[in-house]
Design an enzyme around this catalytic site. Structure first.
Site, PDB file in Angstrom:
ATOM      1  N   SER A   1       0.968  -1.009   0.101  1.00 50.09           N
ATOM      2  CA  SER A   1       0.054   0.057  -0.130  1.00 50.09           C
ATOM      3  C   SER A   1       0.905   1.198  -0.033  1.00 50.09           C
ATOM      4  O   SER A   1       1.960   1.152   0.451  1.00 50.09           O
ATOM      5  CB  SER A   1      -0.998   0.054   1.234  1.00 50.09           C
TER       6      SER A   1
ATOM      7  N   GLU B   1       0.956   5.540   0.680  1.00 52.22           N
ATOM      8  CA  GLU B   1       0.271   6.961   1.225  1.00 52.22           C
ATOM      9  C   GLU B   1       0.604   8.025   0.377  1.00 52.22           C
ATOM     10  O   GLU B   1       1.821   8.285  -0.067  1.00 52.22           O
ATOM     11  CB  GLU B   1       0.808   7.223   2.590  1.00 52.22           C
TER      12      GLU B   1
ATOM     13  N   TYR C   1      -4.466  13.860   5.776  1.00 51.37           N
ATOM     14  CA  TYR C   1      -5.507  15.039   6.306  1.00 51.37           C
ATOM     15  C   TYR C   1      -4.541  16.222   6.673  1.00 51.37           C
ATOM     16  O   TYR C   1      -3.893  15.962   7.723  1.00 51.37           O
ATOM     17  CB  TYR C   1      -6.396  14.441   7.303  1.00 51.37           C
TER      18      TYR C   1
ATOM     19  N   HIS D   1      -7.958   9.838   5.291  1.00 51.69           N
ATOM     20  CA  HIS D   1      -7.649   9.918   6.892  1.00 51.69           C
ATOM     21  C   HIS D   1      -8.438  10.860   7.528  1.00 51.69           C
ATOM     22  O   HIS D   1      -9.367  11.766   6.984  1.00 51.69           O
ATOM     23  CB  HIS D   1      -6.127  10.860   6.763  1.00 51.69           C
TER      24      HIS D   1
ATOM     25  N   GLY E   1      -4.289  13.642  15.125  1.00 44.14           N
ATOM     26  CA  GLY E   1      -4.152  14.688  14.380  1.00 44.14           C
ATOM     27  C   GLY E   1      -3.047  15.902  14.803  1.00 44.14           C
ATOM     28  O   GLY E   1      -2.988  15.902  16.218  1.00 44.14           O
ATOM     29  N   ASP E   2      -2.757  16.487  14.212  1.00 44.15           N
ATOM     30  CA  ASP E   2      -1.774  17.668  14.283  1.00 44.15           C
ATOM     31  C   ASP E   2      -2.450  19.103  14.312  1.00 44.15           C
ATOM     32  O   ASP E   2      -3.439  19.478  13.353  1.00 44.15           O
ATOM     33  CB  ASP E   2      -0.805  17.964  13.347  1.00 44.15           C
TER      34      ASP E   2
ATOM     35  N   HIS F   1       4.655   7.593  20.746  1.00 43.60           N
ATOM     36  CA  HIS F   1       4.627   8.842  20.233  1.00 43.60           C
ATOM     37  C   HIS F   1       5.379   9.835  21.065  1.00 43.60           C
ATOM     38  O   HIS F   1       5.593  10.024  22.177  1.00 43.60           O
ATOM     39  CB  HIS F   1       2.946   8.865  20.540  1.00 43.60           C
TER      40      HIS F   1
ATOM     41  N   LYS G   1      -7.620   1.728  21.222  1.00 42.16           N
ATOM     42  CA  LYS G   1      -7.949   2.240  20.028  1.00 42.16           C
ATOM     43  C   LYS G   1      -8.442   0.921  19.264  1.00 42.16           C
ATOM     44  O   LYS G   1      -9.566   1.053  18.732  1.00 42.16           O
ATOM     45  CB  LYS G   1      -6.894   2.705  19.072  1.00 42.16           C
TER      46      LYS G   1
ATOM     47  N   PHE H   1      11.918  15.582   9.102  1.00 47.30           N
ATOM     48  CA  PHE H   1      10.714  14.352   9.273  1.00 47.30           C
ATOM     49  C   PHE H   1      10.980  13.612  10.615  1.00 47.30           C
ATOM     50  O   PHE H   1       9.968  13.642  11.484  1.00 47.30           O
ATOM     51  CB  PHE H   1      10.475  13.464   8.240  1.00 47.30           C
TER      52      PHE H   1
END
Length: 296
Positions: free
Chosen positions: A20, A22, A55, A83, A114-115, A156, A173, A225
């Site tokens: 897959s 992104e 997103y 997303h 999300g950010d 995280h 989750k 990054f």
């Protein structure tokens, strides 16, 4: 379009890895042209199983994210994941967005906290969700979506209690209804194996834990990054990038070889597939898949 959980089940039975990609919504018309006319067609030739579209911070690309997902599914027949984040959205707004997603025939979403726009710390939107596990539970109650979530092999960056605490959040989750997990990028496979084995052993997790891999294109870019997301660049890799310096062509060649070795080892050790962070470029990812004899 297929449900992602069904794709992983079918490929597992067939003993074949899921591949897959992104993409992110471009900011310019030129970027749109490159994505739709060059990048996606080139990657489609490898026979991917699905793709996802990010997103923007604070939901800034919501409409464009959905447009890209819709075009990919209609023009290429490729299952696409939209997303969706908690940031700057109330429950009512998210419910409306899920309605739009459903009307487009999109069945798969990646639920993220999300950010926030402009960076900084996450702040709860009144009437919204504080945690992505709450978002997952809300989506699960809205209908038969297949829900993916993010996992962090190194923990995280915002979880000050450490990676084991973060992995407990991931379990929450999954318990809320997540069907699959895609990890943040990493460069030391030992981090992924520790994460995977802990989730299986300590939390009895059975959903796919999919490694996320980025073929390095530029030394300065990957350092930015990793600084933003908290991923670690191992010492030997950092030394090689320093030696190559600003020679991006040489860095990209090295990145292809490094990613190929990473993926080969991950698949040999039982990873259910590989999710490539393409950075909206095709060449390196295509070559990695060719090196692995996975470009179908």
């Amino acid at each position: 379009m297929q449900l992602i959980r069904d794709i992983y089940t079918a490929r597992r039975i067939a003993a074949r890895p899921v591949i897959s990609f992104e993409f992110f919504p471009p900011k310019t018309d030129e970027g749109d042209h490159t994505l739709f006319e060059k990048t996606i067609p080139a990657l489609m030739q490898t026979g991917p199983d699905y793709c996802s579209v990010t997103y923007g911070a604070g939901g800034s690309t919501r409409d464009k994210t959905l447009m890209i997902v819709d075009r990919i599914q209609k023009e290429h027949g490729l299952t696409a994941v939209a997303h969706l984040t908690c940031v700057c959205s109330t429950q009512d707004q998210i419910q409306d967005l899920l309605g739009q997603i459903k009307r487009l025939g999109v069945k798969n979403v990646l639920a993220l906290r999300g950010d926030p726009p402009g960076g900084g710390e996450f702040k709860l939107t009144p009437g919204g969700f504080e945690y992505s596990s709450q978002l997952v539970g809300f989506i699960r109650a809205q209908g038969d979506f297949c829900i993916g979530v993010a996992g962090f092999p190194e923990g995280h960056i915002a979880c000050k209690a450490g990676k084991h605490a973060d992995w407990r959040h991931l379990k929450a989750k999954i318990d809320a209804g997540a069907d699959f997990v895609v990890t943040q990028l990493f460069f030391d496979n030992a981090d992924y194996y520790e994460f995977r084995d802990h989730m299986v052993r300590e939390h009895a997790v059975k959903v796919p834990l999919v490694p996320g891999i980025v073929p390095i294109l530029s030394g300065s870019q990957i350092k930015r990054f990793t600084a933003m997301c908290g991923a670690r660049i191992p010492g030997a890799l950092a030394a090689q990038l320093d030696e190559l310096g600003d020679n991006d062509a040489a860095v990209a060649e090295f990145g292809i070889e490094y990613a190929s070795r990473q993926c080969e080892d991950l698949l040999r050790q039982g990873a259910p597939g590989v999710h490539f962070y393409t950075l909206n470029k095709a060449s390196s990812t295509v070559r990695v898949l060719r090196n692995l004899s996975l470009a179908r």
